[in-house]
Design a protein around this motif. Sequence first.
Motif, PDB file in Angstrom:
ATOM      1  N   ASP A 106      -0.066  -1.982 -41.540  1.00  0.00           N
ATOM      2  CA  ASP A 106       0.753  -0.949 -40.906  1.00  0.00           C
ATOM      3  C   ASP A 106       0.042  -0.339 -39.701  1.00  0.00           C
ATOM      4  N   THR A 107      -1.201  -0.706 -39.482  1.00  0.00           N
ATOM      5  CA  THR A 107      -1.950  -0.187 -38.341  1.00  0.00           C
ATOM      6  C   THR A 107      -1.272  -0.585 -37.035  1.00  0.00           C
ATOM      7  N   ALA A 108      -0.963   0.407 -36.222  1.00  0.00           N
ATOM      8  CA  ALA A 108      -0.252   0.168 -34.963  1.00  0.00           C
ATOM      9  C   ALA A 108      -0.096   1.485 -34.220  1.00  0.00           C
ATOM     10  N   VAL A 109       0.347   1.362 -32.986  1.00  0.00           N
ATOM     11  CA  VAL A 109       0.824   2.541 -32.260  1.00  0.00           C
ATOM     12  C   VAL A 109       2.306   2.687 -32.586  1.00  0.00           C
ATOM     13  N   TYR A 110       2.673   3.847 -33.040  1.00  0.00           N
ATOM     14  CA  TYR A 110       4.065   4.113 -33.434  1.00  0.00           C
ATOM     15  C   TYR A 110       4.748   4.895 -32.312  1.00  0.00           C
ATOM     16  N   TYR A 111       5.890   4.388 -31.898  1.00  0.00           N
ATOM     17  CA  TYR A 111       6.646   4.973 -30.795  1.00  0.00           C
ATOM     18  C   TYR A 111       7.966   5.547 -31.292  1.00  0.00           C
ATOM     19  N   GLY A 136      -1.990  -7.071 -29.926  1.00  0.00           N
ATOM     20  CA  GLY A 136      -1.667  -8.474 -29.742  1.00  0.00           C
ATOM     21  C   GLY A 136      -0.287  -8.882 -30.209  1.00  0.00           C
ATOM     22  N   LYS A 137       0.515  -7.908 -30.625  1.00  0.00           N
ATOM     23  CA  LYS A 137       1.858  -8.233 -31.121  1.00  0.00           C
ATOM     24  C   LYS A 137       2.912  -7.499 -30.309  1.00  0.00           C
ATOM     25  N   GLN A 138       4.140  -7.968 -30.464  1.00  0.00           N
ATOM     26  CA  GLN A 138       5.251  -7.325 -29.792  1.00  0.00           C
ATOM     27  C   GLN A 138       5.665  -6.055 -30.525  1.00  0.00           C
ATOM     28  N   ARG A 139       6.299  -5.155 -29.785  1.00  0.00           N
ATOM     29  CA  ARG A 139       6.828  -3.951 -30.407  1.00  0.00           C
ATOM     30  C   ARG A 139       7.953  -4.347 -31.360  1.00  0.00           C
ATOM     31  N   GLU A 140       7.964  -3.723 -32.524  1.00  0.00           N
ATOM     32  CA  GLU A 140       8.977  -4.055 -33.529  1.00  0.00           C
ATOM     33  C   GLU A 140       9.608  -2.798 -34.107  1.00  0.00           C
ATOM     34  N   LEU A 141      10.822  -2.979 -34.578  1.00  0.00           N
ATOM     35  CA  LEU A 141      11.545  -1.893 -35.217  1.00  0.00           C
ATOM     36  C   LEU A 141      10.882  -1.530 -36.544  1.00  0.00           C
ATOM     37  N   THR A 150      -3.888   4.317 -38.048  1.00  0.00           N
ATOM     38  CA  THR A 150      -4.897   3.349 -38.455  1.00  0.00           C
ATOM     39  C   THR A 150      -5.067   3.434 -39.962  1.00  0.00           C
ATOM     40  N   VAL A 151      -4.885   2.307 -40.625  1.00  0.00           N
ATOM     41  CA  VAL A 151      -5.016   2.253 -42.079  1.00  0.00           C
ATOM     42  C   VAL A 151      -6.232   1.397 -42.413  1.00  0.00           C
ATOM     43  N   SER A 152      -7.206   2.007 -43.042  1.00  0.00           N
ATOM     44  CA  SER A 152      -8.430   1.286 -43.390  1.00  0.00           C
ATOM     45  C   SER A 152      -8.325   0.693 -44.789  1.00  0.00           C
ATOM     46  N   SER A 153      -8.974  -0.448 -44.958  1.00  0.00           N
ATOM     47  CA  SER A 153      -8.916  -1.129 -46.263  1.00  0.00           C
ATOM     48  C   SER A 153     -10.022  -0.649 -47.186  1.00  0.00           C
ATOM     49  N   ARG A 181       6.929   0.185 -33.695  1.00  0.00           N
ATOM     50  CA  ARG A 181       5.473   0.117 -33.689  1.00  0.00           C
ATOM     51  C   ARG A 181       5.010  -1.149 -32.990  1.00  0.00           C
ATOM     52  N   GLN A 182       3.787  -1.064 -32.486  1.00  0.00           N
ATOM     53  CA  GLN A 182       3.192  -2.206 -31.818  1.00  0.00           C
ATOM     54  C   GLN A 182       1.744  -2.317 -32.240  1.00  0.00           C
ATOM     55  N   ALA A 183       1.445  -3.400 -32.923  1.00  0.00           N
ATOM     56  CA  ALA A 183       0.079  -3.679 -33.347  1.00  0.00           C
ATOM     57  C   ALA A 183      -0.631  -4.446 -32.231  1.00  0.00           C
TER      58      ALA A 183
END
Length: 116
Positions: A89-94, A42-47, A113-116, A38-40
């Motif tokens: 957890d909001t991010a683009v999931y790849y 402004g952040k790097q893609r992460e496992l 997208t997870v809303s609070s 996933r990549q949020a």
Amino acid sequence: QVQLVESGGGLVQAGGSLRLSCAASGSIFSIDVMGWYRQAPGKQRELVATIRSGGSTNYADSVKGRFTISRDNAKNTVYLQMNSLKPEDTAVYYCNVRKSQGINYWGKGTLVTVSS
């Protein structure tokens, strides 16, 4: 070439659940690892999680106990069940698959997208 089609993203309230799916097609022989990253903004893609052809799994610490990865080898599909979702957890999931030769393929991504 391997084509990956993701589905299941969307908008959910905090505490809710979503299930992502990724179907692989094309040159699907020798697929070893299937997984989600996933990549949020402004952040790097992460496992997020991976699963090997034999069934062994690996999770990021941030999702352990909340997310479950699984795969259906007959359908060449990998799933990510996401429970107790948090705004972070909001991010683009790849979707990612890696062949035994080390070649990686990526899906186009699905937005969660997870809303609070």
